[in-house]
Design a protein around this motif. Structure first.
Motif, PDB file in Angstrom:
ATOM      1  N   GLY A 130       0.826  -1.189   0.000  1.00 52.28           N
ATOM      2  CA  GLY A 130       0.000   0.000   0.000  1.00 52.28           C
ATOM      3  C   GLY A 130       0.865   1.244   0.000  1.00 52.28           C
ATOM      4  N   VAL A 131       0.546   2.194  -0.894  1.00 51.44           N
ATOM      5  CA  VAL A 131       1.351   3.419  -1.018  1.00 51.44           C
ATOM      6  C   VAL A 131       0.462   4.660  -1.099  1.00 51.44           C
ATOM      7  CG1 VAL A 131       3.374   2.307  -2.030  1.00 51.44           C
ATOM      8  CG2 VAL A 131       1.527   3.039  -3.534  1.00 51.44           C
ATOM      9  N   ALA A 132      -0.636   4.637  -0.342  1.00 49.79           N
ATOM     10  CA  ALA A 132      -1.579   5.751  -0.392  1.00 49.79           C
ATOM     11  C   ALA A 132      -1.136   6.884   0.545  1.00 49.79           C
ATOM     12  CB  ALA A 132      -2.980   5.273  -0.042  1.00 49.79           C
ATOM     13  N   GLY A 133      -0.307   7.760   0.037  1.00 54.88           N
ATOM     14  CA  GLY A 133       0.158   8.897   0.836  1.00 54.88           C
ATOM     15  C   GLY A 133       1.488   8.601   1.524  1.00 54.88           C
ATOM     16  N   LEU A 134       1.997   9.600   2.228  1.00 60.35           N
ATOM     17  CA  LEU A 134       3.249   9.440   2.976  1.00 60.35           C
ATOM     18  C   LEU A 134       3.101   8.299   3.971  1.00 60.35           C
ATOM     19  CD1 LEU A 134       3.925  13.218   3.778  1.00 60.35           C
ATOM     20  CD2 LEU A 134       4.971  11.849   1.952  1.00 60.35           C
ATOM     21  N   ASP A 135       4.177   7.568   4.220  1.00 59.90           N
ATOM     22  CA  ASP A 135       4.128   6.412   5.118  1.00 59.90           C
ATOM     23  C   ASP A 135       4.218   6.865   6.575  1.00 59.90           C
ATOM     24  OD1 ASP A 135       4.257   4.052   6.451  1.00 59.90           O
ATOM     25  OD2 ASP A 135       6.242   3.485   5.709  1.00 59.90           O
ATOM     26  N   LEU A 136       3.086   7.268   7.112  1.00 63.21           N
ATOM     27  CA  LEU A 136       3.081   7.800   8.474  1.00 63.21           C
ATOM     28  C   LEU A 136       3.163   6.697   9.524  1.00 63.21           C
ATOM     29  CD1 LEU A 136       0.625  10.789   8.202  1.00 63.21           C
ATOM     30  CD2 LEU A 136       3.058  10.641   7.719  1.00 63.21           C
ATOM     31  N   ALA A 137       2.612   5.525   9.224  1.00 65.49           N
ATOM     32  CA  ALA A 137       2.779   4.411  10.172  1.00 65.49           C
ATOM     33  C   ALA A 137       4.269   4.142  10.346  1.00 65.49           C
ATOM     34  CB  ALA A 137       2.042   3.169   9.673  1.00 65.49           C
ATOM     35  N   GLY A 138       4.990   4.132   9.249  1.00 66.36           N
ATOM     36  CA  GLY A 138       6.437   3.921   9.315  1.00 66.36           C
ATOM     37  C   GLY A 138       7.132   4.995  10.126  1.00 66.36           C
ATOM     38  N   LEU A 139       6.672   6.235   9.991  1.00 64.73           N
ATOM     39  CA  LEU A 139       7.288   7.340  10.738  1.00 64.73           C
ATOM     40  C   LEU A 139       7.106   7.167  12.243  1.00 64.73           C
ATOM     41  CD1 LEU A 139       8.706  10.140  10.520  1.00 64.73           C
ATOM     42  CD2 LEU A 139       6.407  11.158  10.544  1.00 64.73           C
ATOM     43  N   PHE A 140       5.960   6.613  12.637  1.00 64.03           N
ATOM     44  CA  PHE A 140       5.691   6.423  14.065  1.00 64.03           C
ATOM     45  C   PHE A 140       6.512   5.274  14.662  1.00 64.03           C
ATOM     46  CE2 PHE A 140       2.147   9.007  15.867  1.00 64.03           C
ATOM     47  CZ  PHE A 140       1.993   9.868  14.797  1.00 64.03           C
ATOM     48  N   VAL A 141       6.938   4.324  13.818  1.00 57.82           N
ATOM     49  CA  VAL A 141       7.780   3.246  14.347  1.00 57.82           C
ATOM     50  C   VAL A 141       9.143   3.842  14.730  1.00 57.82           C
ATOM     51  CG1 VAL A 141       8.875   1.026  13.890  1.00 57.82           C
ATOM     52  CG2 VAL A 141       6.647   1.543  12.879  1.00 57.82           C
ATOM     53  N   GLY A 142       9.539   3.630  15.967  1.00 58.60           N
ATOM     54  CA  GLY A 142      10.812   4.183  16.429  1.00 58.60           C
ATOM     55  C   GLY A 142      10.733   5.629  16.874  1.00 58.60           C
ATOM     56  N   SER A 143       9.529   6.173  17.010  1.00 56.64           N
ATOM     57  CA  SER A 143       9.408   7.595  17.366  1.00 56.64           C
ATOM     58  C   SER A 143       9.396   7.819  18.881  1.00 56.64           C
ATOM     59  CB  SER A 143       8.167   8.212  16.715  1.00 56.64           C
ATOM     60  OG  SER A 143       6.985   7.585  17.175  1.00 56.64           O
TER      61      SER A 143
END
Lengths: 474, 474
Positions: B197-210
């Motif tokens: 899935g590539v619908a928009g910026l990968d915000l879930a990924g940004l939250f990992v490790g935040s």
């Protein structure tokens, strides 16, 4: 400020560009309208290509920095592009923008066998990298349909996928770090070179799939795999897509880990057979092409397990081969669906709109049943191929581009397919991206909170909004 | 506004909290100072634990929303925490903050065998999830040292790693989507449920490790693997860490794909042997523990290849076993290094500072040589274990916590090890995170552009700066 100075601030295009020209490599700046226009669109239909101010074919990172500094000073939009093989209009020109083409930044800077990494410039063609890596016993799995013509930079900007993903994941899974040029011309390194690293927010990850809206990627560090084992390949012939879909669900839930699991519907198979001889059977309702690269006897065992499931789900026939030449032929057949479809649609008016929904694979049977209903309710044709193992399907709407009614119906059908993807708990885009084509649909997929978050982050990284405006949420 | 109203605006802690209490599940709000203090620190040394205003043990997502709304209205900092097993002080209290503990949100909401996914609340213990998944023929590989006691939410917040990473990657590679509560109490879904899935910026990924700086994670969708094959295990005994390091480099560059490749230095082996009988030899300079879960004969072949490399690099002995009981024992030995070290340091003054640098594995030999020099130049001891296959090493500085001079030297040694990591092209943290412990070092790793970008994005997502202030770049 004198009247003259004030008027020179509102510069004409030509004045602006002569200032920029002095900062760029010789020949990088192109102002010829025909050339600019020839760079103004990617491969997506129904996406407007605006009138760009200029084209810059960057020959160095300094060229990219010069463009971004100039663009920030002059508040000029910048559309970054590579090979323009994208399918969402993300690389299309917007009015008054500089088209920043980085295809000439195409050096493979380093291949590191011990660390299983490489550093590349964004313009390296995916297939060229694969060839270079193979000489070192390494592989970079992501293999979008455009593998022979698309660039790694474009693959990173769209988080490209392909047929490998069912076992080997997508582009993002291979990106460790990158160098980017930000909107104001700042050059910064994001991410890491090492196998692991959690120093701060994962900004390299954020840039993957950002479609040119956050910065210009000028160097990428990729993690690699050892050279993959040649696979064994099987083909299942089904009476219809539904039974093929159920086979995928059941096979994958058995704990199988195929290295490829692709679907072609009957219409696709017919087009491929009309296009060339790839050994595909005539009259199939649907095909599944499955590969396993598990070592030794395990690969064959995995295909035998597939055969058992397929037969239980009503497959007419299943055959498989350990001959690498056969494997290559079936992959070639799968890849031939694009040119075969192009040839077919040239005979019906040339319209082809490729969708890219991804659904939970448990719902593939339902997906195909409802897709048949959608197709039956319209006069345009729908032909489907895709990465069934991931639930990522590419139904193509085929229509007469010269007929307004056909075009309108194609757009409607295309939209209904996206809605079907959402209805089944999926996404409007599995791997092609949002770009311009699906921007109106992105807001249907994302909830209000996520939309605000996307916009806030975009504004934080690109405060002037000059990077690929009007694409994605912009 | 009356004087009374104005003074009630500058509320005392107790007034504020009684307002909050009405919004929370019964018993969720804790104001007992002793209880609050007992929740005020994770397992990191040398990280201050401030005086929190209150502790909220959230019993529902609504509790989390209530806390964030209240915190935004009152401009109160919030420190989210789970099992507080972290090693960087990221979960430590800051003065006046609400400690928002989500450990009780520990339901496994869904296990989906067909789609190989699960949905969990953040408080689920990693090992509990592994057990539950095994019953469905599924596995979630990430296995930090804290696997038996740490939560999935904490694993996601720190992008935790472990021994599996050399083949199976880190937490981030398994996170598809999540539900988060933002600073203002907005609940939003990020990411996807599907394989791609590539619908928009990968915000879930940004939250990992935040590390709790962007929002509160209240639900996570994980992609899973089929149950992994039981591995075969080998042990290589080396005269020193350098030869073990060279073995790792050479073995991995041969295209090997071990499912585990761990190192214990001589001091670690001695401590483990003093702690219990795990079958480890006495007097080793260093051990490598290697596993392969390649199917059938391939696993043994991989260990034979390891043996050949190890002997060439000067190993004293290599042995391996296909007996699962032996595999489990060697893994237990590796995991015993933490309690064994704890026992050892209790005899020398109780000080133990675990570092977490990650270097390119091609430089492991050099890393160990220079680490020996660092240790030799100090009176504190250094003992090293780690994920050698990834170049992610955990040198532990062992010292007398009751002696100021020893403490000062421990801190200096710890810093020199981080500098060594950076000097070799690595990172200050491979998997433990930055938190408070390494915040002064984060700015040495990130260039100026990346620092600005990190801060801008943090400010965009948490404009009031109430989420885990003073950690990471904050």
């Amino acid at each position: 400020m004198s009247a003259e100075a004030a008027s020179s601030k509102e510069t004409t295009a030509s004045t602006d560009l002569s200032e920029l020209a002095g900062e760029l490599s010789s020949g990088a700046l192109v102002t010829d309208r025909d050339v600019i226009d020839s760079y103004s669109a990617d491969k997506a239909l129904f996406c407007p290509a605006g009138e760009a101010l200029a084209l810059v074919r960057a020959a160095s990172v300094d060229d990219v920095v010069a463009v971004m500094r100039f663009a920030t000073t002059q508040r000029i939009p910048v559309v970054t592009q590579g090979a323009r093989t994208g399918l969402s209009g993300a690389a299309n020109a917007t009015d008054g923008a500089i088209l920043l083409n980085v295809a000439k930044l195409n050096a493979i800077l380093d291949i590191d066998k011990v660390n299983q990494t490489c550093r590349v410039q964004p313009g390296v063609i995916n297939q060229d990298l694969k060839h270079a890596l193979a000489e070192h016993g390494l592989s970079y799995p992501p293999d979008p349909g455009s593998v022979a013509i698309s660039t790694i930079g474009g693959n990173v900007a769209t988080n490209a996928g392909g047929m490998c993903c069912v076992k080997y994941g997508v582009t993002k899974d291979y990106v460790r770090g990158m160098t980017v040029v930000l909107a104001d011309g700042t050059v910064t390194k994001l991410g890491r070179q090492t196998a692991k690293g959690v120093a701060g927010l994962d900004l390299a990850g954020l840039f993957v799939g950002s479609e040119g809206t956050l910065g210009v990627i000028v160097e990428i560090t990729l993690g690699l795999k050892p050279l993959l084992t040649p696979p064994v390949t099987g083909v299942g012939i089904f009476p219809d897509t539904e039974s093929a879909g159920h086979t995928v669900s059941e096979f994958m839930s058995s704990g199988a880990a195929p290295s490829m699991l692709e679907l072609l519907d009957g219409a696709s198979v017919a087009m491929i057979n009309a296009y060339g001889d790839f050994g595909l059977p005539d009259g199939a309702g649907a095909l599944l092409i499955v590969q396993s690269d598990a070592p030794g006897r395990s690969g064959v065992a995995e295909l035998e397990a597939f055969e058992a499931v397929a037969k239980r789900q009503g497959a007419d026939e299943v055959f498989f081969s350990e001959d690498p030449a056969d494997s290559e032929m079936f992959v070639a057949a799968r890849r031939a669906v694009s040119p075969a479809m192009e040839k077919y649609v040239s005979g019906i008016g040339g319209g082809e709109l490729v969708d890219d929904v991804c659904v939970p694979r448990s719902r593939l049977g339902e997906f195909f049943a409802r897709l048949d209903e959608i197709a039956a309710a319209h006069t345009v044709e729908v032909s489907t191929a895709g990465h069934a193992g991931d639930g990522n399907m590419h139904p193509s709407v085929l229509f007469d581009a010269s007929d307004e009614a056909s075009v309108a119906e194609a757009k409607e059908t295309f939209a209904e397919i996206m809605q079907l993807g959402l209805d089944l708990g999926g996404t409007i885009t599995g791997e092609h991206g949002v770009g311009y084509l699906k921007k109106d649909w992105l807001v249907r997929e994302l909830d209000a909170g996520a939309q605000v978050l996307q916009s806030s982050i975009k504004a934080a990284v690109d405060p002037l909004g000059i990077l690929n405006p009007g694409k994605m949420l912009g």
